[in-house]
Design a protein around this motif. Structure first.
Motif, PDB file in Angstrom:
ATOM      1  N   CYS A   1      56.793  37.669  35.061  1.00 11.28           N
ATOM      2  CA  CYS A   1      55.582  38.478  35.165  1.00 11.28           C
ATOM      3  C   CYS A   1      54.762  38.032  36.373  1.00 11.28           C
ATOM      4  CB  CYS A   1      54.738  38.347  33.898  1.00 11.28           C
ATOM      5  SG  CYS A   1      55.459  39.124  32.438  1.00 11.28           S
TER       6      CYS A   1
ATOM      7  N   SER B   1      50.769  38.173  38.325  1.00 11.16           N
ATOM      8  CA  SER B   1      49.337  38.375  38.125  1.00 11.16           C
ATOM      9  C   SER B   1      48.604  38.014  39.409  1.00 11.16           C
ATOM     10  CB  SER B   1      48.828  37.520  36.963  1.00 11.16           C
ATOM     11  OG  SER B   1      47.444  37.731  36.745  1.00 11.16           O
ATOM     12  N   ASN B   2      47.526  38.745  39.698  1.00 11.04           N
ATOM     13  CA  ASN B   2      46.691  38.495  40.876  1.00 11.04           C
ATOM     14  C   ASN B   2      45.308  38.020  40.449  1.00 11.04           C
ATOM     15  OD1 ASN B   2      48.145  39.602  43.469  1.00 11.04           O
ATOM     16  ND2 ASN B   2      48.553  41.108  41.855  1.00 11.04           N
TER      17      ASN B   2
ATOM     18  N   SER C   1      44.570  39.180  36.751  1.00  9.14           N
ATOM     19  CA  SER C   1      44.852  40.540  36.310  1.00  9.14           C
ATOM     20  C   SER C   1      45.858  40.561  35.164  1.00  9.14           C
ATOM     21  CB  SER C   1      45.402  41.365  37.480  1.00  9.14           C
ATOM     22  OG  SER C   1      46.657  40.831  37.917  1.00  9.14           O
ATOM     23  N   LYS C   2      45.946  41.685  34.487  1.00 13.88           N
ATOM     24  CA  LYS C   2      46.908  41.864  33.408  1.00 13.88           C
ATOM     25  C   LYS C   2      48.323  41.667  33.958  1.00 13.88           C
ATOM     26  CE  LYS C   2      48.560  45.232  30.011  1.00 13.88           C
ATOM     27  NZ  LYS C   2      48.406  46.615  29.476  1.00 13.88           N
ATOM     28  N   PRO C   3      49.146  40.830  33.329  1.00 10.65           N
ATOM     29  CA  PRO C   3      50.490  40.552  33.845  1.00 10.65           C
ATOM     30  C   PRO C   3      51.334  41.816  33.976  1.00 10.65           C
ATOM     31  CG  PRO C   3      49.899  38.970  32.159  1.00 10.65           C
ATOM     32  CD  PRO C   3      48.836  40.030  32.137  1.00 10.65           C
ATOM     33  N   GLU C   4      52.041  41.915  35.105  1.00  9.43           N
ATOM     34  CA  GLU C   4      52.938  43.035  35.356  1.00  9.43           C
ATOM     35  C   GLU C   4      54.372  42.523  35.419  1.00  9.43           C
ATOM     36  OE1 GLU C   4      51.743  44.999  38.889  1.00  9.43           O
ATOM     37  OE2 GLU C   4      49.774  45.613  38.106  1.00  9.43           O
ATOM     38  N   PRO C   5      55.327  43.259  34.854  1.00 10.38           N
ATOM     39  CA  PRO C   5      56.726  42.796  34.844  1.00 10.38           C
ATOM     40  C   PRO C   5      57.399  42.904  36.208  1.00 10.38           C
ATOM     41  CG  PRO C   5      56.563  44.980  33.872  1.00 10.38           C
ATOM     42  CD  PRO C   5      55.151  44.526  34.112  1.00 10.38           C
TER      43      PRO C   5
END
Length: 274
Positions: free
Chosen positions: A166, A168-169, A176-180
């Motif tokens: 994942c 995150s920024n 930020s909300k974790p992105e895959p």
């Protein structure tokens, strides 16, 4: 049985049974001469005496924050250290437990104090999932991170547990909300990310099909639009039919560190450099 021989060969050195392991490995290379582990054993066994001898090049210091649980995967985060643990947090209320009553992994951060680390705290509660989280890697001066996370899904009524990467920024004072990761897949695992300082290259581990067996180390790069490229297997000089894990790329000298139980070593996972 080749499978049993391979397992025994990996396990025996852990208990210091090197003579027995060597005999099994000699049989193994006769049965499977093209196996990368057999080739590596043949090429490097003569160096065994040097591997097992302390030559004084390194000094190992025990960190006071270590526990009797699992503490691993340290990485630099600005002037701090982020690591993964099942037992580092002194606050039981902040731990999460699996169905066996054992704690899941969390990411912790510690400030550096001399040659030791200060008492760790949860890195960021907003990034915690219900299962394992970590290890992590940071780039862009600590504003972009990649980390490993557990996922589960049902397949033919069977619960499958895998890991994914994942991102995150850090923006406006929070993560930020974790992105895959685009290469995450329910059919295989991706984990152990290592980002370069600019965040545009990532080394990681995966057991995706098309590799050499077990978990292999891959590389991917990000284009100007932020799209990650197709995974590039690092090849049979790095990867084996065993497991290659935890890549760490040291940019200044262009050196890759990783762990492996497929290359010839002292048993279990050893650290290798190339």
């Amino acid at each position: 049985d080749i499978g049993v021989t391979g397992v025994q060969t990996c396990a025996l050195p852990i208990y210091g049974k090197y003579d027995e392991a060597s005999k099994l490995m000699d049989k193994f290379k006769e049965l499977k001469p093209n196996d990368l582990r057999a080739k590596d054993y043949t090429a490097n066994y003569i160096e065994f005496a040097n591997l097992s001898k302390e030559d004084g090049r390194y000094t190992i210091n025990h960190m006071n924050i270590n526990t009797d649980a699992e503490d691993f995967g340290p990485c630099y985060y600005k002037n701090k250290i982020v690591f993964t643990s099942t037992g580092a947090n002194p606050k039981p209320s902040e731990k999460k437990y699996n169905w066996n009553g054992k704690p899941f992994l969390n990411m912790y951060v510690s400030e550096v104090e001399g040659s030791q680390l200060k008492t760790p705290v949860i890195f960021d509660k907003s990034l915690d999932s219900k299962m394992h989280d970590g290890p992590a890697s940071f780039s862009n001066n600590g504003t972009f991170m990649a980390f490993t996370r557990n996922i589960t899904h049902l397949k033919k009524r069977e619960r499958i547990v895998r890991v994914e990467i994942c991102f995150s920024n850090f923006k406006d004072g929070k993560w930020s909300k974790p992105e895959p990761f685009v290469l995450d897949n329910k059919e295989y695992s991706c984990g152990h990310p290592c980002l370069t300082s600019d965040g545009n290259t990532m080394y990681f581990t995966s057991d995706m099909s098309g590799g050499f067996g077990g978990a292999d180390i891959y590389k991917t790069t990000k284009d100007s639009k932020g799209v990650w490229s197709k995974a590039e297997n690092l090849g049979n000089k790095i990867n084996t039919e065993g497991d290659e894990l935890f890549p760490f790329y040291e940019e200044k000298n262009g050196v890759l560190f990783f762990s492996s139980n497929g290359h010839f070593g002292l048993g279990g996972l050893d650290v290798f450099v190339c």
